[in-house]
Write an enzyme that holds these catalytic residues in place. Structure first.
Site, PDB file in Angstrom:
ATOM      1  N   ASP A 145       0.849  -1.190   0.000  1.00  0.00           N
ATOM      2  CA  ASP A 145       0.000   0.000   0.000  1.00  0.00           C
ATOM      3  C   ASP A 145       0.889   1.247   0.000  1.00  0.00           C
ATOM      4  O   ASP A 145       1.703   1.432   0.901  1.00  0.00           O
ATOM      5  CB  ASP A 145      -0.894  -0.014   1.239  1.00  0.00           C
ATOM      6  CG  ASP A 145      -2.041   0.974   1.149  1.00  0.00           C
ATOM      7  OD1 ASP A 145      -1.829   2.074   0.585  1.00  0.00           O
ATOM      8  OD2 ASP A 145      -3.137   0.670   1.627  1.00  0.00           O
ATOM      9  N   PHE A 149      -3.020  -4.335 -11.844  1.00  0.00           N
ATOM     10  CA  PHE A 149      -2.702  -3.084 -11.163  1.00  0.00           C
ATOM     11  C   PHE A 149      -1.457  -2.435 -11.761  1.00  0.00           C
ATOM     12  O   PHE A 149      -1.380  -1.222 -11.896  1.00  0.00           O
ATOM     13  CB  PHE A 149      -2.516  -3.339  -9.664  1.00  0.00           C
ATOM     14  CG  PHE A 149      -3.759  -3.828  -8.987  1.00  0.00           C
ATOM     15  CD1 PHE A 149      -4.810  -2.958  -8.730  1.00  0.00           C
ATOM     16  CD2 PHE A 149      -3.897  -5.155  -8.621  1.00  0.00           C
ATOM     17  CE1 PHE A 149      -5.969  -3.402  -8.113  1.00  0.00           C
ATOM     18  CE2 PHE A 149      -5.054  -5.607  -8.003  1.00  0.00           C
ATOM     19  CZ  PHE A 149      -6.090  -4.726  -7.742  1.00  0.00           C
ATOM     20  N   ASP A 167       5.085   0.942  -7.803  1.00  0.00           N
ATOM     21  CA  ASP A 167       4.899   1.812  -8.966  1.00  0.00           C
ATOM     22  C   ASP A 167       4.722   3.272  -8.540  1.00  0.00           C
ATOM     23  O   ASP A 167       4.329   4.105  -9.352  1.00  0.00           O
ATOM     24  CB  ASP A 167       3.711   1.351  -9.819  1.00  0.00           C
ATOM     25  CG  ASP A 167       2.433   1.212  -9.014  1.00  0.00           C
ATOM     26  OD1 ASP A 167       2.420   1.620  -7.839  1.00  0.00           O
ATOM     27  OD2 ASP A 167       1.438   0.699  -9.555  1.00  0.00           O
TER      28      ASP A 167
END
Length: 220
Positions: free
Chosen positions: A128, A201, A164
């Site tokens: 996260d 994702f 990312d």
């Protein structure tokens, strides 16, 4: 120090079935583990290098990585029960036999149930990002946590991270570079390994203009 913020969520019928059929053999809850280290050899029924993945999400990557490395005793720790249910479904479909699942806090698991110098590797893929600056303190990759992970790696064992979010990647590089028991296998970013599956994702991040970065550190 905790490794996560709890998320709720109901299981699908398939995830519930997988939980009922496979969890007794494949899964354990951190809160229910007996005191002391887990005997991974007994749990897997064989002695093999243990690789721990922290935060397996919905299991899209984890199931494929475990299937591709049958020589490893692959352990995934995740707090989200529906995600573990989905991972068991994916593993069942791929015929994976070398995967075990742990539900709960990775910090507690590492601190109380994983001996020092025992892990072949640790993977943390796309944790996260907590992108808002005021939430950065909630990010998993912090000095205290990295020191804990490093202490559980065997000499030569690897900590492999990927994200990312550029700001988080830079934080990861800074924190891991500051841990004296670790050395960067590369000068900075590691080449993106071809064996790491591209998830939906990660594809979405590309569409939004974010570049994924990998880091691989070794235990000295």
């Amino acid at each position: 120090m905790v490794s996560y913020v709890q998320r709720g969520g109901r299981m699908t019928v398939g995830q519930q079935r997988a939980w009922e059929e496979h969890w007794p053999a494949l899964g354990r809850k951190v809160a229910e583990l007996p005191e002391g280290p887990i005997d991974f050899g007994a749990w897997f029924g064989r002695e093999a290098p243990v690789l721990l993945e922290i935060g397996s999400g919905m299991g899209e990557t984890t199931s494929q990585l475990a299937a591709a490395a049958p020589e490893l005793n692959y352990v995934a720790v995740e707090v989200y029960e529906p995600g573990l249910g989905q991972l068991m479904l994916r593993a069942e479909k791929l015929g994976v036999r070398n995967l075990r699942l742990i539900n709960g806090d990775a910090v507690v698991l590492l601190t109380r149930h994983v001996p020092e110098n025992s892990l072949h590797g640790v993977r943390i893929f796309f944790p996260d990002p907590w992108p808002k600056k005021r939430h950065h303190k909630r990010r998993l990759v912090q000095p205290e946590f990295v020191a804990l992970v490093a202490s559980r790696l065997e000499p030569g064992g690897t900590l492999h991270l990927a994200t990312d979010w550029e700001n988080y990647a830079e934080q990861m590089l800074e924190v891991c570079s500051g841990e004296p028991s670790l050395k960067n296998r590369y000068d900075d970013w590691a080449p993106r390994p071809g064996w790491r599956p591209v998830t939906k994702f990660e594809n979405r991040a590309r569409e939004e203009g974010r570049i994924s970065r990998d880091l691989i550190f070794e235990r000295r």
